[in-house]
Design an enzyme around this catalytic site. Structure first.
Site, PDB file in Angstrom:
ATOM      1  N   TYR A  79       0.835  -1.207   0.000  1.00  0.00           N
ATOM      2  CA  TYR A  79       0.000   0.000   0.000  1.00  0.00           C
ATOM      3  C   TYR A  79       0.865   1.251   0.000  1.00  0.00           C
ATOM      4  CZ  TYR A  79      -3.847  -3.055   1.486  1.00  0.00           C
ATOM      5  OH  TYR A  79      -4.783  -4.055   1.560  1.00  0.00           O
ATOM      6  N   ASP A  93     -10.162   7.656   9.040  1.00  0.00           N
ATOM      7  CA  ASP A  93      -9.737   8.177   7.740  1.00  0.00           C
ATOM      8  C   ASP A  93     -10.376   9.547   7.508  1.00  0.00           C
ATOM      9  OD1 ASP A  93     -12.367   7.788   6.743  1.00  0.00           O
ATOM     10  OD2 ASP A  93     -11.900   5.804   5.978  1.00  0.00           O
TER      11      ASP A  93
END
Length: 296
Positions: A79, A93
């Site tokens: 990632y 997030d």
């Protein structure tokens, strides 16, 4: 046209394999699978959900290839992530509401000194806003309804965690390699707290999932415009990396009928072939059995 492994194979036998698709930010993984199903008319499934805000590699299996996902889920993933420091959100997030803030923004050197703590087998508490099951309900459903609950920590494996840049004040980019089940949002939360601040994940791209890589991925638009959609298919057996076993017609027939074969090869998992890819065979105590059937 199409990959060499599929040329000349009749359509009925080409309906087993994987599409290496690139999911754009803002689209759900479920919608992408729906589009593949609509385009191919085949039974579909995906490997490892990507959050709607994330982009990147999403392998979608069609036909019996979906049975191979259990061998792919533990494969390493990579990632490219961006963490913003100075605040934490309820979803961990950028889509969530800010729950905690800190004036303190750690320096690059401080973060680099902390990263080794999060490499190897570590314990991680999954975010409340996740697809984890809590008493039969999804965590994000309960969190949205304001239900109080806690998720137990679980062991995950991070193989590499590097700080790669600082695109803005209090904003850092990272390249993370990890095994399946690792939650990148939780890594942001835990790194922020370890640094004496708070942090949330502000961007995420999955660049690799097992043998599927960003540079070979097909965009949704490209995929939907393909005249021969199966030209983009990775054959089922190419997605797993076990050694190959070639069987005679009689041996293959026995294995497919559930009859164990005497085996002189080492114990473990193998890709078994007869007149084509049969599936994953397991050898144990000198006997071979077909563990997962993926007959083309």
């Amino acid at each position: 046209g199409g990959p060499a492994g599929l040329r000349g194979i009749p359509l009925s036998r080409r309906m087993n394999g994987f599409f290496n698709l690139y999911k754009p930010s803002g689209m759900t993984s479920a919608l992408l699978v729906h589009l593949v199903k609509k385009k191919t008319g085949a039974k579909c499934g995906h490997m490892g959900t990507l959050d709607p805000m994330a982009s990147g590699v999403l392998p979608v299996g069609i036909g019996k290839a979906n049975r191979l996902f259990e061998y792919l889920l533990d494969k390493e993933k990579e990632y490219a992530a961006e963490f913003t420091f100075g605040a934490e959100t309820d979803t961990l997030d950028k889509t969530g509401a800010v729950t905690q803030t800190s004036e303190y923004l750690p320096a690059r050197e401080e973060l680099e000194a902390l990263l080794p703590r999060f490499v190897g087998e570590i314990e991680q508490v999954p975010p409340r806003y996740s697809a984890k099951n809590v008493g039969g309900r999804r965590g994000y459903d309960l969190a949205r309804r304001g239900v109080e609950f806690t998720l137990p920590p679980k062991k995950v494996t991070v193989t590499s965690y590097r700080l790669t840049g600082q695109p803005g004040r209090g904003v850092f980019s990272f390249l993370i390699r990890c095994k399946g089940g690792t939650d990148i949002r939780s890594l942001a939360r835990d790194l922020g707290r370890a640094a004496g601040s708070f942090a949330y994940m502000s961007a995420l791209e999955r660049t690799e999932a097992g043998c599927f890589r960003r540079e070979n991925a097909v965009s949704v638009d490209e995929f939907m415009n393909l005249k021969d959609v199966f030209s983009a298919l990775t054959p089922a057996d190419e997605a797993v990396s076990f050694p190959q076993l070639r069987l005679s017609g009689r041996e293959a027939e026995k294995l497919l009928n559930g009859v164990p074969l005497a085996a002189s090869c080492g114990e473990g998992l193998y890709r078994a072939y007869g007149d084509g890819f049969l599936g994953i065979a397991e050898v144990r105590a000198g006997q071979m059995k077909l563990r997962t059937y993926v007959r083309e």
